[in-house]
Design a protein around this motif. Structure first.
Motif, PDB file in Angstrom:
ATOM      1  N   ILE A   1       0.305 -12.986   9.357  1.00 58.65           N
ATOM      2  CA  ILE A   1       0.354 -11.953  10.389  1.00 58.65           C
ATOM      3  C   ILE A   1       1.261 -10.820   9.943  1.00 58.65           C
ATOM      4  O   ILE A   1       0.908  -9.650  10.012  1.00 58.65           O
ATOM      5  N   LEU A   2       2.440 -11.175   9.461  1.00 62.83           N
ATOM      6  CA  LEU A   2       3.387 -10.160   9.033  1.00 62.83           C
ATOM      7  C   LEU A   2       2.818  -9.345   7.891  1.00 62.83           C
ATOM      8  O   LEU A   2       2.973  -8.135   7.838  1.00 62.83           O
ATOM      9  N   SER A   3       2.117 -10.001   6.954  1.00 63.41           N
ATOM     10  CA  SER A   3       1.542  -9.299   5.808  1.00 63.41           C
ATOM     11  C   SER A   3       0.548  -8.256   6.246  1.00 63.41           C
ATOM     12  O   SER A   3       0.555  -7.117   5.778  1.00 63.41           O
ATOM     13  N   VAL A   4      -0.327  -8.610   7.167  1.00 63.64           N
ATOM     14  CA  VAL A   4      -1.341  -7.666   7.634  1.00 63.64           C
ATOM     15  C   VAL A   4      -0.696  -6.490   8.342  1.00 63.64           C
ATOM     16  O   VAL A   4      -1.046  -5.329   8.100  1.00 63.64           O
ATOM     17  N   LEU A   5       0.273  -6.769   9.221  1.00 61.74           N
ATOM     18  CA  LEU A   5       0.874  -5.700  10.002  1.00 61.74           C
ATOM     19  C   LEU A   5       1.767  -4.819   9.154  1.00 61.74           C
ATOM     20  O   LEU A   5       1.809  -3.609   9.344  1.00 61.74           O
ATOM     21  N   VAL A   6       2.472  -5.400   8.182  1.00 62.23           N
ATOM     22  CA  VAL A   6       3.279  -4.593   7.281  1.00 62.23           C
ATOM     23  C   VAL A   6       2.388  -3.705   6.429  1.00 62.23           C
ATOM     24  O   VAL A   6       2.691  -2.548   6.168  1.00 62.23           O
ATOM     25  N   LEU A   7       1.232  -4.237   5.997  1.00 64.53           N
ATOM     26  CA  LEU A   7       0.304  -3.428   5.232  1.00 64.53           C
ATOM     27  C   LEU A   7      -0.149  -2.233   6.040  1.00 64.53           C
ATOM     28  O   LEU A   7      -0.204  -1.108   5.544  1.00 64.53           O
ATOM     29  N   ALA A   8      -0.473  -2.442   7.306  1.00 64.73           N
ATOM     30  CA  ALA A   8      -0.919  -1.322   8.143  1.00 64.73           C
ATOM     31  C   ALA A   8       0.146  -0.249   8.215  1.00 64.73           C
ATOM     32  O   ALA A   8      -0.140   0.944   8.104  1.00 64.73           O
ATOM     33  N   ALA A   9       1.392  -0.677   8.394  1.00 64.01           N
ATOM     34  CA  ALA A   9       2.482   0.298   8.438  1.00 64.01           C
ATOM     35  C   ALA A   9       2.638   1.008   7.104  1.00 64.01           C
ATOM     36  O   ALA A   9       2.894   2.203   7.039  1.00 64.01           O
TER      37      ALA A   9
ATOM     38  N   ALA B   1      -8.731   0.453   1.670  1.00 60.43           N
ATOM     39  CA  ALA B   1      -7.457  -0.261   1.765  1.00 60.43           C
ATOM     40  C   ALA B   1      -7.315  -0.932   3.125  1.00 60.43           C
ATOM     41  O   ALA B   1      -6.883  -2.092   3.228  1.00 60.43           O
ATOM     42  N   TYR B   2      -7.671  -0.223   4.206  1.00 59.63           N
ATOM     43  CA  TYR B   2      -7.611  -0.830   5.535  1.00 59.63           C
ATOM     44  C   TYR B   2      -8.551  -2.028   5.636  1.00 59.63           C
ATOM     45  O   TYR B   2      -8.265  -2.982   6.358  1.00 59.63           O
ATOM     46  N   ARG B   3      -9.645  -1.978   4.919  1.00 55.78           N
ATOM     47  CA  ARG B   3     -10.592  -3.096   4.902  1.00 55.78           C
ATOM     48  C   ARG B   3     -10.168  -4.195   3.929  1.00 55.78           C
ATOM     49  O   ARG B   3     -10.853  -5.195   3.783  1.00 55.78           O
ATOM     50  N   ARG B   4      -9.048  -3.975   3.233  1.00 52.05           N
ATOM     51  CA  ARG B   4      -8.526  -4.885   2.228  1.00 52.05           C
ATOM     52  C   ARG B   4      -9.461  -5.007   1.024  1.00 52.05           C
ATOM     53  O   ARG B   4      -9.484  -6.026   0.334  1.00 52.05           O
ATOM     54  N   GLU B   5     -10.192  -3.947   0.750  1.00 51.74           N
ATOM     55  CA  GLU B   5     -11.055  -3.864  -0.425  1.00 51.74           C
ATOM     56  C   GLU B   5     -10.289  -3.075  -1.492  1.00 51.74           C
ATOM     57  O   GLU B   5     -10.604  -1.944  -1.830  1.00 51.74           O
ATOM     58  N   PHE B   6      -9.274  -3.716  -2.023  1.00 50.35           N
ATOM     59  CA  PHE B   6      -8.298  -2.984  -2.824  1.00 50.35           C
ATOM     60  C   PHE B   6      -8.845  -2.543  -4.177  1.00 50.35           C
ATOM     61  O   PHE B   6      -8.471  -1.478  -4.683  1.00 50.35           O
ATOM     62  N   ALA B   7      -9.725  -3.330  -4.785  1.00 50.04           N
ATOM     63  CA  ALA B   7     -10.296  -2.921  -6.069  1.00 50.04           C
ATOM     64  C   ALA B   7     -11.098  -1.631  -5.915  1.00 50.04           C
ATOM     65  O   ALA B   7     -11.044  -0.740  -6.771  1.00 50.04           O
ATOM     66  N   LYS B   8     -11.831  -1.502  -4.812  1.00 50.76           N
ATOM     67  CA  LYS B   8     -12.593  -0.283  -4.559  1.00 50.76           C
ATOM     68  C   LYS B   8     -11.654   0.897  -4.310  1.00 50.76           C
ATOM     69  O   LYS B   8     -11.914   2.022  -4.753  1.00 50.76           O
ATOM     70  N   ALA B   9     -10.554   0.634  -3.605  1.00 53.23           N
ATOM     71  CA  ALA B   9      -9.565   1.692  -3.373  1.00 53.23           C
ATOM     72  C   ALA B   9      -8.980   2.179  -4.698  1.00 53.23           C
ATOM     73  O   ALA B   9      -8.843   3.392  -4.921  1.00 53.23           O
TER      74      ALA B   9
ATOM     75  N   LEU C   1      -0.431   5.266  -2.542  1.00 54.45           N
ATOM     76  CA  LEU C   1      -1.450   4.320  -2.092  1.00 54.45           C
ATOM     77  C   LEU C   1      -1.891   3.405  -3.225  1.00 54.45           C
ATOM     78  O   LEU C   1      -2.144   2.208  -3.006  1.00 54.45           O
ATOM     79  N   LEU C   2      -1.969   3.932  -4.434  1.00 54.70           N
ATOM     80  CA  LEU C   2      -2.347   3.117  -5.582  1.00 54.70           C
ATOM     81  C   LEU C   2      -1.349   1.975  -5.782  1.00 54.70           C
ATOM     82  O   LEU C   2      -1.732   0.824  -6.035  1.00 54.70           O
ATOM     83  N   GLY C   3      -0.060   2.285  -5.643  1.00 51.93           N
ATOM     84  CA  GLY C   3       0.957   1.245  -5.765  1.00 51.93           C
ATOM     85  C   GLY C   3       0.808   0.174  -4.701  1.00 51.93           C
ATOM     86  O   GLY C   3       0.961  -1.023  -4.976  1.00 51.93           O
ATOM     87  N   THR C   4       0.485   0.598  -3.477  1.00 56.27           N
ATOM     88  CA  THR C   4       0.277  -0.372  -2.395  1.00 56.27           C
ATOM     89  C   THR C   4      -0.917  -1.262  -2.684  1.00 56.27           C
ATOM     90  O   THR C   4      -0.866  -2.481  -2.470  1.00 56.27           O
ATOM     91  N   ALA C   5      -1.999  -0.669  -3.179  1.00 52.71           N
ATOM     92  CA  ALA C   5      -3.201  -1.448  -3.493  1.00 52.71           C
ATOM     93  C   ALA C   5      -2.919  -2.447  -4.608  1.00 52.71           C
ATOM     94  O   ALA C   5      -3.292  -3.630  -4.515  1.00 52.71           O
ATOM     95  N   TYR C   6      -2.255  -2.000  -5.672  1.00 52.23           N
ATOM     96  CA  TYR C   6      -1.914  -2.917  -6.763  1.00 52.23           C
ATOM     97  C   TYR C   6      -1.008  -4.045  -6.269  1.00 52.23           C
ATOM     98  O   TYR C   6      -1.149  -5.208  -6.694  1.00 52.23           O
ATOM     99  N   SER C   7      -0.078  -3.727  -5.376  1.00 52.70           N
ATOM    100  CA  SER C   7       0.804  -4.761  -4.834  1.00 52.70           C
ATOM    101  C   SER C   7       0.005  -5.841  -4.122  1.00 52.70           C
ATOM    102  O   SER C   7       0.235  -7.037  -4.304  1.00 52.70           O
TER     103      SER C   7
END
Length: 255
Positions: free
Chosen positions: A4-12, A79-87, A107-113
């Motif tokens: 839960i925390l991971s998803v919500l932190v990602l959104a932020a 990224a919001y869809r968690r399709e990070f490779a496409k992002a 955003l690239l750094g967030t996706a790679y993370s």
């Protein structure tokens, strides 16, 4: 709870990566043009309407595959869809067109993370954080602190949070991240102060910050403060699993 925390932190975190406002109002440019469609897509994205955003941004990219705001907007959708490779693919295309678009590095750094690519994530975020032209480097420092916490490096997380706070002392996420790093380092009193500062700076109450502050308060023996924070968080939580977790913590403190 961790998921839960991971998803919500990602959104932020993504909010700090720049969906932004449409650069030009649709009425000021030719309806049906790539720019017009991109602006419509970004407006839908800012409203949280991902399907409509994706449709408009896809049309914009078909008309102009090199349009920066459309590439960035579509990367955010993925990224919001968690399709990070496409992002990542879209952001690489964007940076070929506009190498100084530093929100893309952020955003690239967030996706790679999220993909577990620590070194690539850190490199991208450091570029954004240290670019003189980037107008909001505190966002990148927040994402660097998030990255280091994710990979169990609280000393580094604390350093980046403090660097970000030198730039913006009113950015609540940095105080939250500083609190998390201090808690991981066992510096509980300082952690509590950081969480309290974050709560004061938030424009709207955040149950996740309240839970973190309550956890530290409980560890410091401040039972009443911890219960007050948890009860406030319960009133704000929307996710059923998060509500269950809050109630579990309340029951533990009530024993």
């Amino acid at each position: 709870m961790k998921n839960i925390l991971s998803v919500l932190v990602l959104a932020a975190t993504l909010l700090a990566c720049g969906g932004g406002r449409p650069r030009t109002a649709p009425g000021q440019i030719q309806p049906g043009s790539a720019e017009f469609l991109a602006n419509e897509g970004i407006a839908f994205l800012n409203a949280g309407r991902l399907e409509q955003a994706a449709e408009k941004l896809d049309l914009a990219l078909k008309k102009n595959p090199r349009l920066v705001q459309a590439l960035n907007g579509m990367a955010l959708v993925h990224a919001y869809r968690r399709e990070f490779a496409k992002a990542v693919e879209l952001l690489r295309r964007l940076l070929q067109v506009s190498p100084n678009f530093y929100d893309a590095y952020n955003l690239l750094g967030t996706a790679y993370s999220e993909m577990g690519e620590y070194e690539k994530a850190k490199e991208s975020l450091l570029i954004a954080a240290n670019a003189q032209e980037y107008q909001t480097p505190e966002n990148a420092f927040a994402n660097l602190a998030t990255l280091e916490l994710k990979f169990a490096k609280p000393d580094s997380a604390l350093r980046y949070a403090e660097k970000g706070l030198l730039l913006n002392r009113r950015f609540a996420p940095l105080f939250t991240l500083k609190g998390q790093a201090l808690e991981a380092l066992g510096r509980l009193a300082e952690a509590g102060e950081s969480f309290d500062r974050a709560l004061l700076l938030l424009t709207a109450p955040d149950p996740l910050v309240q839970i973190s502050a309550a956890r530290v308060a409980a560890r410091l023996g401040e039972k009443k403060k911890a219960l007050d924070l948890l009860e406030q968080a319960l009133g704000l939580a929307q996710d059923a699993a998060l509500k269950d977790e809050i109630m579990r913590r309340i029951r533990e403190l009530d024993r």
